[in-house]
Scaffold this motif. Structure first.
Motif, short mmCIF file in Angstrom:
data_model
loop_
_atom_site.label_atom_id
_atom_site.label_comp_id
_atom_site.label_asym_id
_atom_site.label_seq_id
_atom_site.Cartn_x
_atom_site.Cartn_y
_atom_site.Cartn_z
N HIS A 258 44.16 35.40 39.29
CA HIS A 258 43.62 35.53 40.64
C HIS A 258 43.67 36.97 41.13
O HIS A 258 42.70 37.48 41.71
CB HIS A 258 44.40 34.64 41.60
N GLY A 261 41.16 39.17 39.38
CA GLY A 261 39.82 38.84 39.85
C GLY A 261 39.55 39.44 41.22
O GLY A 261 38.45 39.93 41.49
N THR A 268 33.26 38.50 42.85
CA THR A 268 33.87 38.09 41.57
C THR A 268 34.99 37.09 41.82
O THR A 268 35.11 36.08 41.11
CB THR A 268 34.41 39.31 40.82
N ASN A 272 34.96 33.29 40.39
CA ASN A 272 36.06 32.79 39.57
C ASN A 272 36.68 31.54 40.19
O ASN A 272 37.09 30.61 39.47
CB ASN A 272 37.12 33.86 39.38
N ALA A 352 28.99 33.04 39.25
CA ALA A 352 29.58 31.96 38.46
C ALA A 352 28.74 31.66 37.22
O ALA A 352 29.28 31.40 36.15
CB ALA A 352 29.73 30.71 39.33
N TYR A 355 29.36 33.67 33.97
CA TYR A 355 30.56 33.41 33.17
C TYR A 355 30.70 31.93 32.80
O TYR A 355 31.76 31.50 32.35
CB TYR A 355 31.80 33.89 33.94
N ASN A 409 35.10 41.32 34.25
CA ASN A 409 35.47 39.91 34.41
C ASN A 409 35.36 39.13 33.09
O ASN A 409 36.08 38.15 32.88
CB ASN A 409 34.60 39.26 35.48
N TRP A 413 38.31 36.70 31.65
CA TRP A 413 38.15 35.32 31.16
C TRP A 413 38.51 35.20 29.68
O TRP A 413 39.12 34.21 29.26
CB TRP A 413 36.72 34.84 31.39
#
Length: 452
Positions: A258, A261, A268, A272, A352, A355, A409, A413
């Motif tokens: 968190h 991000g 972002t 996430n 979103a 990713y 990002n 991930w």
């Protein structure tokens, strides 16, 4: 009395798992009602305050989730040995430990709450409402932790439908009281917190009444030395302390995700947050089978039944693989539609979608880690769980994040997905060694002493 599906391990696992999956699904329902109730009040600080306070208690109470896991493994083993006195003693000792920790949290709340809210960094208006929420909600700590024990104890005995009953009752009471306190009595933030407190204690009362029914079936057997049983408490603390450290590492992994991000920007962070709902959804199915395996493995270990141990694990792997593949296919086919349901902000939707591929990979990668957690909890091999979690965070997650920072990002991930894979690889290495050793035993049905 739990149904006997021992002749069909697939049905045995499914019979225990489906109530657990349903009980997991009831959790977000409460969150939706809380959001809807507070979202209709005239000032957004109420919704923000409840959200911030709920996050604080999610982390605080989740940190003591070892009370559920440790109780399940130890109870399942005692149940497998047909040692009813040990089953009841474990219940009482775990309950005393849970209530004691809960009371300590209540006493220390003047320190815990300001510190926790300061770390969450909300605005002044939102933090003020979160403080109101937290000072009421903390009163539920003894009941929340007692409910962890009750759920773990019934699951250890193979009665997963009681888990479903307790979760449904808790959430239904909470929802009804939300509506009464907030919409009818105008209690706002304090009303949502009070609803949770009352629901937790009423659920505890129901769970205790059901546990007393088990005791009555046992002929009200006396359990001597519950308070003086130093060996029993040492075993509980040994199992639970390792699980506590393991849980703290897992909490750190999510908190770190968190925070990193957030450093990449608000859009972002929001994207996430949407994708983490996919992670949560996957956990409902995978956790259900992992929890079923905890109970079944514990009973096999307690009974020194190597044959049933191996059969239920094979069935667990089969169910977990099917569930993971189904989830991955669902995310691939319907992921964009789910994102659209979760947010109507165009920038967040687009973020979103960028990713979404990671969500297709995630269930397959994480399934092994979830199932192995269940196996090792059932066998009370908690030190191995602690050690492999530490390795996964320190040796894999953080270094990989450091190296992949230029990927932004995607690197974050990637680090998170590989972290979950590492958990499965490290635990799997230990599991494969034990599986091979058991395969070499001449008599598969009973291999005492059954030490995994």
């Amino acid at each position: 009395m739990a149904a006997d599906y021992s002749s069909n391990p697939r049905r045995q696992v499914a019979h225990l798992a489906w109530p657990l999956i349903l009980s997991n699904i009831t959790v977000p329902l409460l969150g939706l009602v809380d959001t809807a109730v507070m979202g209709h009040l005239p000032d957004p600080r109420y919704l923000g305050g409840v959200t911030l306070g709920a996050v604080l208690f999610s982390f605080l109470f989740w940190g003591f989730g070892f009370l559920r896991m440790g109780t399940t493994g130890l109870t399942a083993q005692a149940h497998g040995r047909a040692d009813e006195q040990a089953v009841l003693r474990l219940f009482l000792q775990s309950l005393l430990l849970a209530v004691g920790i809960g009371l300590v949290l209540v006493v220390l709340h003047p320190v815990i709450i300001p510190l926790g809210l300061a770390l969450l960094s909300g605005s002044e208006a939102v933090t003020e409402q979160a403080d109101i929420y937290a000072r009421v909600r903390i009163l539920s700590a003894p009941a929340v932790l007692a409910n962890y024990v009750l759920i773990g104890w019934f699951l250890g005995r193979g009665v997963s439908r009681v888990t479903l009953l307790l979760m449904v009752v808790n959430n239904l009471i909470n929802i009804v009281l939300d509506l009464v306190f907030v919409l009818m009595l105008g209690m706002a933030t304090a009303g949502v917190a009070a609803a949770s407190v009352i629901a937790e204690y009423l659920t505890t009362a129901l769970g205790l009444s059901l546990a007393l029914g088990v005791w009555r079936q046992a002929g009200w057997v006396k359990i001597p030395g519950v308070l003086r049983d130093a060996v029993g408490y040492r075993r509980l603390l040994s199992v639970n302390s390792a699980l506590f450290i393991r849980t703290l590492c897992l909490l750190f992994a999510f908190a770190f995700f968190h925070s990193q991000g957030a450093r990449l920007g608000d859009i972002t962070l929001a994207g996430n947050a949407v994708l983490l709902q996919f992670v949560l959804l996957a956990s409902y199915g995978l956790d259900g089978f992992a929890h079923a395996i905890e109970s079944l493995v514990g009973r096999a270990v307690g009974a020194a039944d190597s044959l049933n141990y191996r059969r239920v694990i094979r069935a667990g792997f089969e169910w977990s693989l099917v569930t993971a593949l189904t989830l991955s296919a669902g995310f691939w086919l319907f992921g964009e539609g789910l994102i659209a349901i979760l947010t109507d902000l165009p920038a967040v939707r687009e973020q979103a979608r960028l990713y979404l591929a990671w969500m297709v990979v995630m269930p397959i990668v994480a399934a092994i880690a979830y199932l192995l957690d269940g196996i090792f909890i059932g066998a009370t091999r908690t030190r191995e769980m602690r050690n492999t979690m530490l390795l996964s965070v320190v040796v894999v997650y953080l270094p990989l994040w450091w190296v992949t920072q230029p990927l932004g990002n995607h690197g974050l991930w990637l680090s998170f997905i590989v972290f979950n894979a590492a958990r499965g690889v490290f635990l799997g290495t230990i599991f494969i060694r034990d599986w091979r050793r058991l395969s070499q035993q001449a008599d598969e049905r009973s291999v005492p002493p059954f030490q995994l």
